[in-house]
Design a protein around this motif. Sequence first.
Motif, PDB file in Angstrom:
ATOM      1  N   TYR A  63     -49.282 -55.441-128.872  1.00 27.07           N
ATOM      2  CA  TYR A  63     -49.404 -56.790-129.424  1.00 27.07           C
ATOM      3  C   TYR A  63     -49.524 -57.830-128.319  1.00 27.07           C
ATOM      4  CZ  TYR A  63     -48.285 -55.059-134.091  1.00 27.07           C
ATOM      5  OH  TYR A  63     -48.293 -54.404-135.287  1.00 27.07           O
ATOM      6  N   LYS A  64     -48.812 -57.645-127.210  1.00 24.11           N
ATOM      7  CA  LYS A  64     -48.910 -58.587-126.091  1.00 24.11           C
ATOM      8  C   LYS A  64     -50.314 -58.575-125.490  1.00 24.11           C
ATOM      9  CE  LYS A  64     -44.067 -58.441-124.669  1.00 24.11           C
ATOM     10  NZ  LYS A  64     -43.125 -57.990-123.626  1.00 24.11           N
ATOM     11  N   VAL A  65     -50.863 -57.380-125.306  1.00 24.24           N
ATOM     12  CA  VAL A  65     -52.220 -57.267-124.764  1.00 24.24           C
ATOM     13  C   VAL A  65     -53.228 -57.847-125.749  1.00 24.24           C
ATOM     14  CG1 VAL A  65     -54.028 -55.640-124.082  1.00 24.24           C
ATOM     15  CG2 VAL A  65     -51.690 -55.320-123.264  1.00 24.24           C
ATOM     16  N   GLN A  66     -53.032 -57.598-127.038  1.00 21.94           N
ATOM     17  CA  GLN A  66     -53.935 -58.130-128.051  1.00 21.94           C
ATOM     18  C   GLN A  66     -53.934 -59.655-128.027  1.00 21.94           C
ATOM     19  OE1 GLN A  66     -52.838 -57.221-132.098  1.00 21.94           O
ATOM     20  NE2 GLN A  66     -54.915 -57.528-132.834  1.00 21.94           N
ATOM     21  N   ARG A  67     -52.739 -60.252-127.991  1.00 25.70           N
ATOM     22  CA  ARG A  67     -52.651 -61.715-127.943  1.00 25.70           C
ATOM     23  C   ARG A  67     -53.290 -62.260-126.669  1.00 25.70           C
ATOM     24  NH1 ARG A  67     -47.539 -60.781-130.102  1.00 25.70           N
ATOM     25  NH2 ARG A  67     -46.587 -60.970-128.049  1.00 25.70           N
ATOM     26  N   LEU A  68     -53.067 -61.569-125.568  1.00 24.89           N
ATOM     27  CA  LEU A  68     -53.641 -61.991-124.302  1.00 24.89           C
ATOM     28  C   LEU A  68     -55.166 -61.943-124.336  1.00 24.89           C
ATOM     29  CD1 LEU A  68     -53.107 -62.854-121.385  1.00 24.89           C
ATOM     30  CD2 LEU A  68     -52.994 -60.420-120.791  1.00 24.89           C
ATOM     31  N   CYS A  69     -55.708 -60.895-124.930  1.00 30.67           N
ATOM     32  CA  CYS A  69     -57.168 -60.753-125.012  1.00 30.67           C
ATOM     33  C   CYS A  69     -57.799 -61.749-125.982  1.00 30.67           C
ATOM     34  CB  CYS A  69     -57.535 -59.326-125.399  1.00 30.67           C
ATOM     35  SG  CYS A  69     -57.174 -58.145-124.088  1.00 30.67           S
TER      36      CYS A  69
END
Length: 86
Positions: A63-69
């Motif tokens: 989820y952190k990577v998704q939000r970052l992307c």
Amino acid sequence: RLANTTNPNTLYLFDARPKANAIANQAIGMGYERVSESSGRYQNCKLEFLNIDNIHVMRDAYYKVQRLCETTYKDDRNFLTSLDNS
């Protein structure tokens, strides 16, 4: 089955846990479905364990990577730091 070009008659089922965790859960009345041919259920299926020790940590990192992307990294000067912290 369409994605399995080597053996289209087999459906692969994935359990993210280590197999030992699934077996341990059987002691408390939980566990996993038996997919063996001898069980008579789930014919032409194969169960694969993915051996992810803590799926909750993996989910949170995803989820952190998704939000970052989803952000525009050109505007985010801390993109690589944020990615490393995921």
